[in-house]
Scaffold this motif. Sequence first.
Motif, PDB file in Angstrom:
ATOM      1  N   ILE A  16       0.852  -1.194   0.000  1.00  0.00           N
ATOM      2  CA  ILE A  16       0.000   0.000   0.000  1.00  0.00           C
ATOM      3  C   ILE A  16       0.889   1.245   0.000  1.00  0.00           C
ATOM      4  O   ILE A  16       1.695   1.445   0.901  1.00  0.00           O
ATOM      5  N   THR A  17       0.727   2.067  -1.038  1.00  0.00           N
ATOM      6  CA  THR A  17       1.554   3.270  -1.161  1.00  0.00           C
ATOM      7  C   THR A  17       0.762   4.565  -1.034  1.00  0.00           C
ATOM      8  O   THR A  17       1.342   5.638  -0.961  1.00  0.00           O
ATOM      9  N   ARG A  18      -0.565   4.467  -1.036  1.00  0.00           N
ATOM     10  CA  ARG A  18      -1.404   5.658  -0.923  1.00  0.00           C
ATOM     11  C   ARG A  18      -2.760   5.233  -0.399  1.00  0.00           C
ATOM     12  O   ARG A  18      -3.223   4.124  -0.638  1.00  0.00           O
ATOM     13  N   VAL A  19      -3.426   6.164   0.287  1.00  0.00           N
ATOM     14  CA  VAL A  19      -4.782   5.970   0.783  1.00  0.00           C
ATOM     15  C   VAL A  19      -5.652   7.079   0.208  1.00  0.00           C
ATOM     16  O   VAL A  19      -5.229   8.242   0.166  1.00  0.00           O
ATOM     17  N   VAL A  20      -6.854   6.702  -0.228  1.00  0.00           N
ATOM     18  CA  VAL A  20      -7.834   7.689  -0.675  1.00  0.00           C
ATOM     19  C   VAL A  20      -9.119   7.439   0.105  1.00  0.00           C
ATOM     20  O   VAL A  20      -9.667   6.330   0.057  1.00  0.00           O
ATOM     21  N   ILE A  21      -9.560   8.442   0.823  1.00  0.00           N
ATOM     22  CA  ILE A  21     -10.766   8.350   1.641  1.00  0.00           C
ATOM     23  C   ILE A  21     -11.914   9.021   0.907  1.00  0.00           C
ATOM     24  O   ILE A  21     -11.795  10.176   0.486  1.00  0.00           O
ATOM     25  N   LYS A  22     -13.012   8.313   0.732  1.00  0.00           N
ATOM     26  CA  LYS A  22     -14.250   8.943   0.238  1.00  0.00           C
ATOM     27  C   LYS A  22     -14.953   9.450   1.485  1.00  0.00           C
ATOM     28  O   LYS A  22     -15.451   8.688   2.294  1.00  0.00           O
ATOM     29  N   THR A  23     -14.961  10.756   1.653  1.00  0.00           N
ATOM     30  CA  THR A  23     -15.531  11.356   2.857  1.00  0.00           C
ATOM     31  C   THR A  23     -17.028  11.600   2.688  1.00  0.00           C
ATOM     32  O   THR A  23     -17.556  11.555   1.576  1.00  0.00           O
ATOM     33  N   ASN A  24     -17.685  11.848   3.787  1.00  0.00           N
ATOM     34  CA  ASN A  24     -19.115  12.140   3.750  1.00  0.00           C
ATOM     35  C   ASN A  24     -19.385  13.451   3.023  1.00  0.00           C
ATOM     36  O   ASN A  24     -18.560  14.361   3.024  1.00  0.00           O
ATOM     37  N   GLU A  25     -20.549  13.522   2.440  1.00  0.00           N
ATOM     38  CA  GLU A  25     -21.020  14.759   1.829  1.00  0.00           C
ATOM     39  C   GLU A  25     -21.753  15.511   2.949  1.00  0.00           C
ATOM     40  O   GLU A  25     -22.872  15.163   3.295  1.00  0.00           O
ATOM     41  N   TYR A  26     -21.094  16.478   3.550  1.00  0.00           N
ATOM     42  CA  TYR A  26     -21.665  17.148   4.715  1.00  0.00           C
ATOM     43  C   TYR A  26     -22.758  18.131   4.331  1.00  0.00           C
ATOM     44  O   TYR A  26     -22.679  18.806   3.313  1.00  0.00           O
ATOM     45  N   THR A  27     -23.767  18.191   5.193  1.00  0.00           N
ATOM     46  CA  THR A  27     -24.902  19.080   5.006  1.00  0.00           C
ATOM     47  C   THR A  27     -25.197  19.771   6.333  1.00  0.00           C
ATOM     48  O   THR A  27     -24.538  19.517   7.332  1.00  0.00           O
ATOM     49  N   GLN A  28     -26.237  20.594   6.353  1.00  0.00           N
ATOM     50  CA  GLN A  28     -26.618  21.261   7.596  1.00  0.00           C
ATOM     51  C   GLN A  28     -27.201  20.285   8.610  1.00  0.00           C
ATOM     52  O   GLN A  28     -27.254  20.574   9.785  1.00  0.00           O
TER      53      GLN A  28
END
Length: 153
Positions: A66-78
């Motif tokens: 493993i040479t890199r990590v990519v996080i799919k983060t939450n789509e933040y709302t109010q």
Amino acid sequence: MMVLGFRTDPSKPRYALVRKDGAGLVLVNAQVETSLPYPANIASAAEKVGWMYREIERIFRDNPGITRVVIKTNEYTQSDSKAKRESAYAEAMLLLFCSQHQVPVDVKIYASLGTNSGSVKGDAEARVCRTPKYWDAKMADAVVAAWSWARTL
């Protein structure tokens, strides 16, 4: 070289290990573990983060490429919820782990991944592949996240 795509979830975070194989990309963990369900006896946010840290250590130990990590983060709302906050804690833990181990990390939302929640499953299948079991949007998020960097290798 391999990319770890990660998608948090309040009960069962998902991850994808994608590597370049010739001209194509391979989902390394398609036939094995892709989720990290929290044990039933772990309830507090602190316990979840500690448990997840140990699981991330294990994944890196078992997959030294493993040479890199990519996080799919939450789509933040109010209307953010406790579940989204707990997901953010897991993301922060992964960011800390990667910082401590000098592993580059990208954090992305759908717009930067070139997809959206309605089409992410189809996009993940077209770009890499799908898992034969437990295929859902969270797993597709992890696959597309890993794909976003692995395609540049």
